[in-house]
Design a protein around this motif. Sequence first.
Motif, mmCIF file in Angstrom:
data_model
loop_
_atom_site.group_PDB
_atom_site.id
_atom_site.type_symbol
_atom_site.label_atom_id
_atom_site.label_comp_id
_atom_site.label_asym_id
_atom_site.label_seq_id
_atom_site.Cartn_x
_atom_site.Cartn_y
_atom_site.Cartn_z
ATOM 1 N N ARG A 152 0.817 -1.225 0.000
ATOM 2 C CA ARG A 152 0.000 0.000 0.000
ATOM 3 C C ARG A 152 0.851 1.275 0.000
ATOM 4 N NH1 ARG A 152 -4.490 -0.762 4.407
ATOM 5 N NH2 ARG A 152 -5.220 1.189 3.535
ATOM 6 N N LEU A 153 1.921 1.254 -0.788
ATOM 7 C CA LEU A 153 2.717 2.465 -1.024
ATOM 8 C C LEU A 153 2.451 2.930 -2.443
ATOM 9 C CD1 LEU A 153 6.103 1.253 0.524
ATOM 10 C CD2 LEU A 153 4.665 3.093 1.455
ATOM 11 N N SER A 154 2.621 4.220 -2.653
ATOM 12 C CA SER A 154 2.493 4.781 -3.999
ATOM 13 C C SER A 154 3.914 5.007 -4.529
ATOM 14 C CB SER A 154 1.702 6.092 -3.913
ATOM 15 O OG SER A 154 1.495 6.589 -5.194
ATOM 16 N N ILE A 155 4.252 4.305 -5.618
ATOM 17 C CA ILE A 155 5.646 4.257 -6.082
ATOM 18 C C ILE A 155 5.715 4.692 -7.541
ATOM 19 C CG2 ILE A 155 7.637 2.735 -6.503
ATOM 20 C CD1 ILE A 155 6.456 0.984 -4.142
ATOM 21 N N LEU A 209 4.278 12.483 -10.037
ATOM 22 C CA LEU A 209 4.916 12.379 -8.710
ATOM 23 C C LEU A 209 3.995 12.821 -7.568
ATOM 24 C CD1 LEU A 209 8.587 13.636 -9.354
ATOM 25 C CD2 LEU A 209 7.764 11.295 -9.154
ATOM 26 N N ARG A 210 2.814 13.320 -7.899
ATOM 27 C CA ARG A 210 1.954 13.883 -6.854
ATOM 28 C C ARG A 210 1.680 12.870 -5.740
ATOM 29 N NH1 ARG A 210 -2.135 16.816 -9.747
ATOM 30 N NH2 ARG A 210 -0.362 18.200 -10.055
ATOM 31 N N ASP A 211 2.140 13.211 -4.550
ATOM 32 C CA ASP A 211 1.874 12.440 -3.324
ATOM 33 C C ASP A 211 2.416 11.012 -3.311
ATOM 34 O OD1 ASP A 211 0.652 14.601 -2.137
ATOM 35 O OD2 ASP A 211 -1.320 14.098 -2.947
ATOM 36 N N VAL A 212 3.446 10.738 -4.119
ATOM 37 C CA VAL A 212 4.012 9.384 -4.057
ATOM 38 C C VAL A 212 4.937 9.252 -2.847
ATOM 39 C CG1 VAL A 212 3.850 9.029 -6.563
ATOM 40 C CG2 VAL A 212 6.016 9.820 -5.572
ATOM 41 N N ASP A 213 5.122 7.992 -2.391
ATOM 42 C CA ASP A 213 6.003 7.688 -1.255
ATOM 43 C C ASP A 213 7.431 7.396 -1.699
ATOM 44 O OD1 ASP A 213 3.950 7.340 1.016
ATOM 45 O OD2 ASP A 213 3.141 6.030 -0.537
ATOM 46 N N VAL A 214 7.550 6.909 -2.923
ATOM 47 C CA VAL A 214 8.858 6.456 -3.428
ATOM 48 C C VAL A 214 9.026 6.948 -4.859
ATOM 49 C CG1 VAL A 214 10.270 4.433 -4.023
ATOM 50 C CG2 VAL A 214 8.775 4.359 -2.002
ATOM 51 N N GLU A 245 12.750 20.687 -7.347
ATOM 52 C CA GLU A 245 11.434 21.246 -7.694
ATOM 53 C C GLU A 245 10.460 20.130 -8.063
ATOM 54 O OE1 GLU A 245 8.078 22.532 -9.566
ATOM 55 O OE2 GLU A 245 9.579 21.580 -10.826
ATOM 56 N N LYS A 246 10.901 19.213 -8.896
ATOM 57 C CA LYS A 246 9.993 18.119 -9.301
ATOM 58 C C LYS A 246 9.661 17.233 -8.087
ATOM 59 C CE LYS A 246 11.407 17.821 -14.180
ATOM 60 N NZ LYS A 246 12.813 18.262 -14.242
ATOM 61 N N LEU A 247 10.687 16.998 -7.241
ATOM 62 C CA LEU A 247 10.465 16.152 -6.066
ATOM 63 C C LEU A 247 9.463 16.790 -5.093
ATOM 64 C CD1 LEU A 247 11.270 13.539 -4.539
ATOM 65 C CD2 LEU A 247 13.134 14.855 -3.479
ATOM 66 N N SER A 248 9.324 18.117 -5.131
ATOM 67 C CA SER A 248 8.416 18.793 -4.192
ATOM 68 C C SER A 248 6.952 18.366 -4.411
ATOM 69 C CB SER A 248 8.543 20.317 -4.328
ATOM 70 O OG SER A 248 8.006 20.741 -5.569
ATOM 71 N N HIS A 249 6.644 17.743 -5.542
ATOM 72 C CA HIS A 249 5.277 17.261 -5.793
ATOM 73 C C HIS A 249 4.999 15.938 -5.075
ATOM 74 C CE1 HIS A 249 4.509 20.367 -8.790
ATOM 75 N NE2 HIS A 249 5.761 20.176 -9.173
ATOM 76 N N ALA A 250 6.059 15.233 -4.696
ATOM 77 C CA ALA A 250 5.891 13.967 -3.968
ATOM 78 C C ALA A 250 5.601 14.267 -2.498
ATOM 79 C CB ALA A 250 7.157 13.132 -4.108
ATOM 80 N N LYS A 251 5.335 13.204 -1.706
ATOM 81 C CA LYS A 251 5.134 13.421 -0.263
ATOM 82 C C LYS A 251 6.412 14.011 0.345
ATOM 83 C CE LYS A 251 1.590 10.015 0.778
ATOM 84 N NZ LYS A 251 1.385 8.596 1.096
ATOM 85 N N ARG A 278 17.091 12.503 1.627
ATOM 86 C CA ARG A 278 16.085 12.047 0.654
ATOM 87 C C ARG A 278 16.521 10.807 -0.123
ATOM 88 N NH1 ARG A 278 12.125 15.930 -0.044
ATOM 89 N NH2 ARG A 278 10.863 14.100 -0.485
ATOM 90 N N SER A 279 17.809 10.760 -0.455
ATOM 91 C CA SER A 279 18.290 9.700 -1.347
ATOM 92 C C SER A 279 18.699 8.460 -0.561
ATOM 93 C CB SER A 279 19.489 10.228 -2.132
ATOM 94 O OG SER A 279 20.190 9.170 -2.732
#
Length: 311
Positions: A152-155, A209-214, A245-251, A278-279
């Motif tokens: 139940r992760l968003s990847i 990438l919106r709200d993904v965990d990984v 900037e792109k990563l800011s759309h993820a969780k 992060r990495s």
Amino acid sequence: HRHLLGIETLRPEEITTLLDLADRYAALNRQPDKHADALTGLTQINMFFENSTRTQASFEIAGKRLGADVMNMAMQASSLKKGETLIDTALTLNAMHPDLLIVRHPHSGAVDLLAQKVNCAVLNAGDGRHEHPTQALLDALTIRRAKGRLHRLSIAICGDIAHSRVARSNIMLLGKMENRIRLIGPPTLLPSGIAEFGVEVFDNMAEGLRDVDVVMMLRLQKERMDGGFIPSEREYYHRFGLDAEKLSHAKPDAIVMHPGPMNRGVEIDGTLADDINRSVIQDQVEMGVAVRMAAMDLLAQNLKLTRAEPA
Ligand code: CP
């Protein structure tokens, strides 16, 4: 299983068993004495018909930590250069009674074919665009340790998916463990028949990438593009390269992964790749040794059982 040829044939509970054992080996690998005896007396041959840093080194270290006699075939210096076929090479080595053969090959299906010809355990270290099972398993262990679960992760898997055995094995593994998978990339770098994978597809990083965990980035594999679509690296980085900037759309706590080798400034910003907040790229490398120890341990146990059976 006698071999580890792909994720496709593994059941979720088998994946969990392997990851649990790998977790124990990860703890051992942080001890001053890293040795165990699961492969004592066994012979492991590494056959890499394609370049490798991580996979080759970690299989060798894994075998040595478990007590195997490890031999690295220098394929560039072998009789393949004199016209000997892959199968004849495998049969020749098979006659020396190895117990574990680790094989990387540029052609999809070559490792499966080889496994049918030998009477030892074969582990696929990456075949063409087909599968790279130990990479998917080490990615899974890295995710499970970072996120505390593997379901139940968003990847998001991003970039050159069409040419990627890493993506293929990961899509299968993460799907089996009931995660939500998003593929993000230019339509020309997405595989055909994508619908059957049960994934969502995006050609825009901000949306995907919106709200993904990984966030799992992939290398642009120009060597597999056959002179077809080769985007300009600058344009590719602008649209699909991962930066802050792109990563800011993820969780906010999303982790960043890359199987390596990475092209800094092509698919990922170098500073982000090095940001240990992060990495988890170096954790992936660390888990690579533990997962390969676990995979060889489990196959060796099966090998001993099979050989102990009366004929
Ligand atoms: N991730 C991976 O397979 O890296 P190498 O090609 O260096 O083994």
